[in-house]
Design a protein around this motif. Structure first.
Motif, PDB file in Angstrom:
ATOM      1  N   ASP A   1       0.811  -1.226   0.000  1.00  0.00           N
ATOM      2  CA  ASP A   1       0.000   0.000   0.000  1.00  0.00           C
ATOM      3  C   ASP A   1       0.837   1.265   0.000  1.00  0.00           C
ATOM      4  OD1 ASP A   1      -2.084  -1.053   2.768  1.00  0.00           O
ATOM      5  OD2 ASP A   1      -1.663  -2.026   0.874  1.00  0.00           O
ATOM      6  N   TYR A   2       1.979   1.258   0.665  1.00  0.00           N
ATOM      7  CA  TYR A   2       2.746   2.489   0.815  1.00  0.00           C
ATOM      8  C   TYR A   2       3.454   2.902  -0.463  1.00  0.00           C
ATOM      9  CZ  TYR A   2       6.475  -0.874   1.712  1.00  0.00           C
ATOM     10  OH  TYR A   2       7.349  -1.931   1.615  1.00  0.00           O
TER      11      TYR A   2
ATOM     12  N   VAL B   1       3.342   4.226  -4.279  1.00  0.00           N
ATOM     13  CA  VAL B   1       2.389   5.043  -5.021  1.00  0.00           C
ATOM     14  C   VAL B   1       2.721   4.991  -6.505  1.00  0.00           C
ATOM     15  CG1 VAL B   1       1.921   6.631  -3.126  1.00  0.00           C
ATOM     16  CG2 VAL B   1       3.772   7.137  -4.691  1.00  0.00           C
ATOM     17  N   GLU B   2       1.753   5.325  -7.304  1.00  0.00           N
ATOM     18  CA  GLU B   2       1.977   5.435  -8.741  1.00  0.00           C
ATOM     19  C   GLU B   2       1.660   6.862  -9.130  1.00  0.00           C
ATOM     20  OE1 GLU B   2       0.897   3.259 -12.956  1.00  0.00           O
ATOM     21  OE2 GLU B   2       0.200   2.402 -11.072  1.00  0.00           O
ATOM     22  N   ARG B   3       2.668   7.550  -9.671  1.00  0.00           N
ATOM     23  CA  ARG B   3       2.517   8.942 -10.065  1.00  0.00           C
ATOM     24  C   ARG B   3       3.522   9.230 -11.173  1.00  0.00           C
ATOM     25  NH1 ARG B   3       2.307  11.352  -5.136  1.00  0.00           N
ATOM     26  NH2 ARG B   3       4.540  11.576  -5.001  1.00  0.00           N
TER      27      ARG B   3
ATOM     28  N   GLU C   1       5.315   7.277   8.148  1.00  0.00           N
ATOM     29  CA  GLU C   1       5.629   7.336   6.713  1.00  0.00           C
ATOM     30  C   GLU C   1       7.094   7.627   6.433  1.00  0.00           C
ATOM     31  OE1 GLU C   1       1.462   8.278   7.666  1.00  0.00           O
ATOM     32  OE2 GLU C   1       3.339   9.139   8.362  1.00  0.00           O
TER      33      GLU C   1
ATOM     34  N   GLY D   1       4.268   6.608   0.600  1.00  0.00           N
ATOM     35  CA  GLY D   1       2.846   6.417   0.362  1.00  0.00           C
ATOM     36  C   GLY D   1       2.121   7.682  -0.012  1.00  0.00           C
ATOM     37  N   LYS D   2       0.954   7.860   0.590  1.00  0.00           N
ATOM     38  CA  LYS D   2       0.068   8.965   0.206  1.00  0.00           C
ATOM     39  C   LYS D   2       0.341  10.262   0.939  1.00  0.00           C
ATOM     40  CE  LYS D   2      -3.360   5.773  -1.375  1.00  0.00           C
ATOM     41  NZ  LYS D   2      -4.693   5.258  -1.369  1.00  0.00           N
TER      42      LYS D   2
ATOM     43  N   GLU E   1       1.994  13.820   1.704  1.00  0.00           N
ATOM     44  CA  GLU E   1       2.287  14.858   0.723  1.00  0.00           C
ATOM     45  C   GLU E   1       3.333  15.837   1.260  1.00  0.00           C
ATOM     46  OE1 GLU E   1      -1.526  15.982  -1.525  1.00  0.00           O
ATOM     47  OE2 GLU E   1      -2.203  15.378   0.485  1.00  0.00           O
TER      48      GLU E   1
END
Length: 141
Positions: free
Chosen positions: A21-22, A24-26, A88, A110-111, A113
């Motif tokens: 989960d941690y 990310v795809e960006r 995180e 992860g998510k 920011e």
């Protein structure tokens, strides 16, 4: 004389199908997190541990990260170093008040920011200039 050996990873890279989960795809990449190296120059309040702690706690909240532990160490006659350990990853800093310089290391997986920390840092320390290196850590593939 030491022998140089080739690096062998202990674990195989994570595939796109079974990424934790941690990750990310960006921007067309799959990676663990974003690592910002931030230099504040001509900055103010760099020996104010209470302000620094409040500011970094605000950064953590704005970035949607989870604080696990916070510690600041004061040097004599001035200067501070500290770490915020996050679920995180982390935020670390070192300040040189006589030089008007603060070095920050902001790594969030992860998510979370981490870019949301930048305006908060600018508002708190009023730097004349800000230098940012933006790295993607744990890029798959």
């Amino acid at each position: 004389m030491s022998k140089i050996t080739e690096f062998t990873p202990l674990a195989q890279p994570v595939s796109r199908d079974d990424k934790p989960d941690y990750f990310v795809e960006r921007d067309g990449l799959v990676f663990a997190g974003t690592h910002l190296i931030v230099d504040l120059w001509q900055a103010e309040h760099l020996n104010d541990s209470a302000l620094i702690e409040k500011t970094l706690r605000n950064c953590i909240s704005a970035a949607n990260a989870t604080l696990l532990h916070f510690h600041i160490h004061a040097f004599e006659p001035n200067g501070l170093s500290g770490v915020a350990v996050l679920a995180e990853s982390h935020i670390t800093f070192h300040s040189w008040p006589d030089q008007g310089y603060m070095a920050l290391d902001i790594f969030m997986c992860g998510k979370a920011e981490p870019h949301k920390c930048i305006p908060i840092l600018k508002a708190a320390f009023n730097p004349g200039s800000v230098q940012i290196s933006d790295l993607k850590r744990g890029v798959v593939g």
